[in-house]
Design a protein around this motif. Structure first.
Motif, PDB file in Angstrom:
ATOM      1  N   LEU A  98       0.846  -1.183   0.000  1.00 27.13           N
ATOM      2  CA  LEU A  98       0.000   0.000   0.000  1.00 27.13           C
ATOM      3  C   LEU A  98       0.887   1.241   0.000  1.00 27.13           C
ATOM      4  O   LEU A  98       1.881   1.276   0.717  1.00 27.13           O
ATOM      5  CB  LEU A  98      -0.891   0.034   1.234  1.00 27.13           C
ATOM      6  N   THR A  99       0.500   2.224  -0.787  1.00 29.67           N
ATOM      7  CA  THR A  99       1.156   3.531  -0.731  1.00 29.67           C
ATOM      8  C   THR A  99       0.184   4.487  -0.055  1.00 29.67           C
ATOM      9  O   THR A  99      -0.929   4.693  -0.540  1.00 29.67           O
ATOM     10  CB  THR A  99       1.508   4.041  -2.134  1.00 29.67           C
ATOM     11  N   PHE A 100       0.626   5.076   1.044  1.00 27.05           N
ATOM     12  CA  PHE A 100      -0.250   5.930   1.847  1.00 27.05           C
ATOM     13  C   PHE A 100      -0.072   7.406   1.501  1.00 27.05           C
ATOM     14  O   PHE A 100       1.054   7.864   1.259  1.00 27.05           O
ATOM     15  CB  PHE A 100       0.054   5.741   3.333  1.00 27.05           C
ATOM     16  N   GLY A 101      -1.176   8.132   1.526  1.00 29.26           N
ATOM     17  CA  GLY A 101      -1.099   9.589   1.521  1.00 29.26           C
ATOM     18  C   GLY A 101      -0.648  10.065   2.883  1.00 29.26           C
ATOM     19  O   GLY A 101      -0.542   9.283   3.835  1.00 29.26           O
ATOM     20  N   LYS A 102      -0.409  11.384   2.991  1.00 30.51           N
ATOM     21  CA  LYS A 102       0.077  11.931   4.253  1.00 30.51           C
ATOM     22  C   LYS A 102      -1.029  12.108   5.285  1.00 30.51           C
ATOM     23  O   LYS A 102      -0.758  12.422   6.446  1.00 30.51           O
ATOM     24  CB  LYS A 102       0.793  13.252   4.005  1.00 30.51           C
ATOM     25  N   GLY A 103      -2.270  11.908   4.845  1.00 29.52           N
ATOM     26  CA  GLY A 103      -3.374  11.982   5.796  1.00 29.52           C
ATOM     27  C   GLY A 103      -4.011  13.351   5.865  1.00 29.52           C
ATOM     28  O   GLY A 103      -3.364  14.381   5.611  1.00 29.52           O
TER      29      GLY A 103
END
Lengths: 110, 113
Positions: A98-103
Protein backbone atom coordinates in the motif's frame (compact mmCIF):
# COMPACT_ATOMS: atom_id res chain seq x y z
CA UNK A 1 5.52 7.87 -8.92
CA UNK A 2 2.38 6.93 -7.04
CA UNK A 3 1.61 10.35 -5.61
CA UNK A 4 -1.45 10.41 -3.43
CA UNK A 5 -2.88 13.81 -2.66
CA UNK A 6 -5.32 14.67 0.08
CA UNK A 7 -5.92 17.90 2.02
CA UNK A 8 -3.72 18.41 5.04
CA UNK A 9 -6.39 19.63 7.43
CA UNK A 10 -10.15 20.08 7.61
CA UNK A 11 -12.53 21.37 10.26
CA UNK A 12 -16.21 20.49 10.56
CA UNK A 13 -19.01 20.94 13.05
CA UNK A 14 -20.48 18.20 15.23
CA UNK A 15 -23.55 16.69 13.57
CA UNK A 16 -22.53 17.87 10.09
CA UNK A 17 -21.31 15.96 7.02
CA UNK A 18 -17.73 16.17 5.76
CA UNK A 19 -16.13 14.86 2.58
CA UNK A 20 -12.40 14.11 2.45
CA UNK A 21 -11.00 13.86 -1.06
CA UNK A 22 -8.09 11.82 -2.35
CA UNK A 23 -6.51 11.73 -5.81
CA UNK A 24 -4.00 9.15 -6.98
CA UNK A 25 -2.11 7.92 -10.01
CA UNK A 26 -4.37 5.70 -12.11
CA UNK A 27 -1.81 3.46 -13.83
CA UNK A 28 -1.37 0.08 -12.19
CA UNK A 29 -4.19 0.73 -9.76
CA UNK A 30 -5.77 -2.19 -7.89
CA UNK A 31 -7.77 -0.73 -5.04
CA UNK A 32 -8.18 2.15 -2.63
CA UNK A 33 -8.25 1.91 1.16
CA UNK A 34 -9.23 4.42 3.83
CA UNK A 35 -7.85 4.30 7.37
CA UNK A 36 -8.58 6.31 10.51
CA UNK A 37 -5.73 7.23 12.84
CA UNK A 38 -6.30 8.92 16.19
CA UNK A 39 -3.41 10.92 17.58
CA UNK A 40 -0.73 8.67 19.03
CA UNK A 41 -2.44 5.49 17.89
CA UNK A 42 -2.11 3.03 15.02
CA UNK A 43 -4.27 3.34 11.88
CA UNK A 44 -7.46 1.28 11.77
CA UNK A 45 -9.08 0.05 8.57
CA UNK A 46 -12.27 1.84 7.52
CA UNK A 47 -13.15 0.92 3.94
CA UNK A 48 -12.00 -0.54 0.65
CA UNK A 49 -13.06 0.28 -2.94
CA UNK A 50 -11.96 -1.54 -6.07
CA UNK A 51 -14.94 -0.84 -8.35
CA UNK A 52 -16.49 2.51 -9.20
CA UNK A 53 -19.24 3.70 -6.93
CA UNK A 54 -20.17 4.18 -3.33
CA UNK A 55 -19.57 1.75 -0.45
CA UNK A 56 -21.56 2.52 2.67
CA UNK A 57 -20.76 1.40 6.22
CA UNK A 58 -22.94 3.09 8.77
CA UNK A 59 -21.99 6.74 9.12
CA UNK A 60 -19.00 6.31 6.81
CA UNK A 61 -19.12 5.94 3.03
CA UNK A 62 -16.34 5.78 0.48
CA UNK A 63 -16.56 6.55 -3.22
CA UNK A 64 -14.26 5.64 -6.10
CA UNK A 65 -13.89 6.81 -9.69
CA UNK A 66 -11.14 4.80 -11.35
CA UNK A 67 -11.11 6.81 -14.59
CA UNK A 68 -10.58 10.04 -12.66
CA UNK A 69 -8.15 8.65 -10.09
CA UNK A 70 -10.38 10.03 -7.38
CA UNK A 71 -11.89 8.83 -4.12
CA UNK A 72 -13.62 10.43 -1.20
CA UNK A 73 -14.54 9.46 2.32
CA UNK A 74 -17.87 10.81 3.53
CA UNK A 75 -18.55 11.07 7.24
CA UNK A 76 -22.12 11.79 8.31
CA UNK A 77 -23.54 12.91 11.65
CA UNK A 78 -20.09 13.89 12.83
CA UNK A 79 -19.17 13.14 16.42
CA UNK A 80 -16.35 14.58 18.49
CA UNK A 81 -14.65 11.18 18.50
CA UNK A 82 -14.33 11.42 14.70
CA UNK A 83 -11.52 13.94 15.21
CA UNK A 84 -8.56 12.04 13.75
CA UNK A 85 -6.35 11.78 10.70
CA UNK A 86 -7.83 9.97 7.71
CA UNK A 87 -5.36 8.17 5.46
CA UNK A 88 -5.97 7.32 1.83
CA UNK A 89 -3.92 4.34 0.59
CA UNK A 90 -3.51 2.98 -2.93
CA UNK A 91 -2.89 -0.67 -3.81
CA UNK A 92 -0.84 -1.17 -6.94
CA UNK A 93 -1.61 -3.90 -9.47
CA UNK A 94 0.34 -7.10 -8.87
CA UNK A 95 1.54 -5.71 -5.58
CA UNK A 96 0.90 -6.40 -1.94
CA UNK A 97 2.11 -2.96 -0.98
CA UNK A 98 0.00 0.00 0.00
CA UNK A 99 1.16 3.53 -0.73
CA UNK A 100 -0.25 5.93 1.85
CA UNK A 101 -1.10 9.59 1.52
CA UNK A 102 0.08 11.93 4.25
CA UNK A 103 -3.37 11.98 5.80
CA UNK A 104 -6.05 14.58 6.40
CA UNK A 105 -6.34 15.81 9.97
CA UNK A 106 -10.01 16.34 10.72
CA UNK A 107 -11.04 18.46 13.68
CA UNK A 108 -14.66 18.23 14.78
CA UNK A 109 -15.81 21.28 16.75
CA UNK A 110 -18.96 21.73 18.86
CA UNK B 1 -9.76 -14.05 15.28
CA UNK B 2 -6.43 -12.61 14.29
CA UNK B 3 -4.38 -10.41 16.58
CA UNK B 4 -1.09 -8.60 16.20
CA UNK B 5 1.27 -7.85 19.06
CA UNK B 6 4.03 -5.31 18.91
CA UNK B 7 6.44 -4.32 21.66
CA UNK B 8 7.66 -2.31 23.36
CA UNK B 9 5.13 0.52 23.21
CA UNK B 10 7.72 3.18 23.99
CA UNK B 11 11.49 3.12 23.75
CA UNK B 12 14.18 5.70 24.46
CA UNK B 13 17.63 4.85 23.13
CA UNK B 14 20.96 6.70 22.86
CA UNK B 15 22.54 7.40 19.48
CA UNK B 16 24.74 4.52 18.40
CA UNK B 17 22.91 1.87 20.41
CA UNK B 18 21.34 -1.25 18.85
CA UNK B 19 17.64 -1.80 18.30
CA UNK B 20 15.31 -4.77 18.21
CA UNK B 21 11.56 -4.41 17.80
CA UNK B 22 9.41 -7.50 17.67
CA UNK B 23 6.02 -8.16 16.11
CA UNK B 24 3.99 -11.37 16.24
CA UNK B 25 0.68 -12.31 14.68
CA UNK B 26 -1.79 -14.88 16.00
CA UNK B 27 -4.71 -16.62 14.37
CA UNK B 28 -3.50 -16.76 10.80
CA UNK B 29 -0.94 -18.60 8.71
CA UNK B 30 1.54 -17.28 6.16
CA UNK B 31 0.58 -13.63 6.54
CA UNK B 32 2.24 -10.83 4.63
CA UNK B 33 4.10 -8.72 7.19
CA UNK B 34 5.17 -5.08 7.04
CA UNK B 35 7.25 -2.55 8.95
CA UNK B 36 6.40 1.14 8.57
CA UNK B 37 7.80 4.32 10.09
CA UNK B 38 5.78 7.45 10.66
CA UNK B 39 7.80 10.54 11.44
CA UNK B 40 6.15 13.60 12.97
CA UNK B 41 4.08 15.43 10.35
CA UNK B 42 4.83 12.89 7.65
CA UNK B 43 3.01 9.96 6.11
CA UNK B 44 3.54 6.26 6.63
CA UNK B 45 6.78 5.13 5.04
CA UNK B 46 7.10 1.44 4.15
CA UNK B 47 10.45 0.10 5.39
CA UNK B 48 10.27 -3.66 4.83
CA UNK B 49 7.77 -6.30 3.87
CA UNK B 50 7.81 -10.09 3.84
CA UNK B 51 5.65 -12.66 2.07
CA UNK B 52 7.20 -15.69 3.76
CA UNK B 53 9.76 -17.04 6.25
CA UNK B 54 13.23 -15.72 5.53
CA UNK B 55 12.02 -13.48 2.69
CA UNK B 56 12.52 -9.74 3.17
CA UNK B 57 12.01 -6.89 0.71
CA UNK B 58 13.55 -3.55 1.58
CA UNK B 59 11.93 -0.38 0.35
CA UNK B 60 14.28 2.26 1.71
CA UNK B 61 18.04 1.78 2.08
CA UNK B 62 19.12 2.77 5.55
CA UNK B 63 20.75 1.46 8.69
CA UNK B 64 17.76 -0.70 9.59
CA UNK B 65 17.24 -4.38 8.79
CA UNK B 66 14.41 -6.85 9.18
CA UNK B 67 14.15 -10.59 9.70
CA UNK B 68 11.39 -13.15 9.70
CA UNK B 69 12.66 -16.17 11.62
CA UNK B 70 9.21 -17.73 11.99
CA UNK B 71 5.99 -17.57 9.99
CA UNK B 72 4.29 -15.12 12.31
CA UNK B 73 7.26 -13.23 13.71
CA UNK B 74 8.78 -10.11 12.19
CA UNK B 75 11.74 -8.29 13.74
CA UNK B 76 13.13 -4.83 13.00
CA UNK B 77 16.76 -4.26 13.96
CA UNK B 78 19.59 -1.81 13.84
CA UNK B 79 23.22 -2.15 14.87
CA UNK B 80 23.68 1.60 15.46
CA UNK B 81 20.79 4.00 15.80
CA UNK B 82 20.89 7.50 14.32
CA UNK B 83 19.00 10.57 15.51
CA UNK B 84 16.98 10.40 12.31
CA UNK B 85 15.65 6.97 13.33
CA UNK B 86 13.26 8.56 15.81
CA UNK B 87 9.63 7.98 14.96
CA UNK B 88 6.56 5.85 15.35
CA UNK B 89 7.20 2.29 14.10
CA UNK B 90 4.26 0.22 13.04
CA UNK B 91 4.03 -3.46 12.22
CA UNK B 92 1.16 -4.64 10.02
CA UNK B 93 -0.14 -7.91 8.64
CA UNK B 94 -2.54 -8.91 5.91
CA UNK B 95 -3.94 -12.18 4.58
CA UNK B 96 -2.69 -13.58 1.29
CA UNK B 97 -5.97 -13.18 -0.61
CA UNK B 98 -5.71 -10.28 -3.00
CA UNK B 99 -7.02 -6.92 -1.86
CA UNK B 100 -7.10 -7.78 1.82
CA UNK B 101 -6.56 -4.73 4.07
CA UNK B 102 -3.50 -4.38 6.24
CA UNK B 103 -4.06 -4.43 9.99
CA UNK B 104 -1.69 -2.58 12.27
CA UNK B 105 -0.16 -3.29 15.65
CA UNK B 106 -0.27 -0.63 18.35
CA UNK B 107 3.11 0.77 17.35
CA UNK B 108 6.39 1.59 19.08
CA UNK B 109 7.31 5.20 19.73
CA UNK B 110 11.10 5.39 19.44
CA UNK B 111 13.02 8.41 20.69
CA UNK B 112 16.74 8.69 20.04
CA UNK B 113 18.74 10.92 22.39
Amino acid sequence: GQNIDQPTEMTATEGAIVQINCTYQTSGFNGLFWYQQHAGEAPTFLSYNVLDGLEEKGRFSSFLSRSKGYSYLLLKELQMKDSASYLCARLGAGSYQLTFGKGTKLSVIP
Amino acid sequence: SQTIHQWPATLVQPVGSPLSLECTVEGTSNPNLYWYRQAAGRGLQLLFYSVGIGQISSEVPQNLSASRPQDRQFILSSKKLLLSDSGFYLCAWRGTARNQPQHFGDGTRLSIL
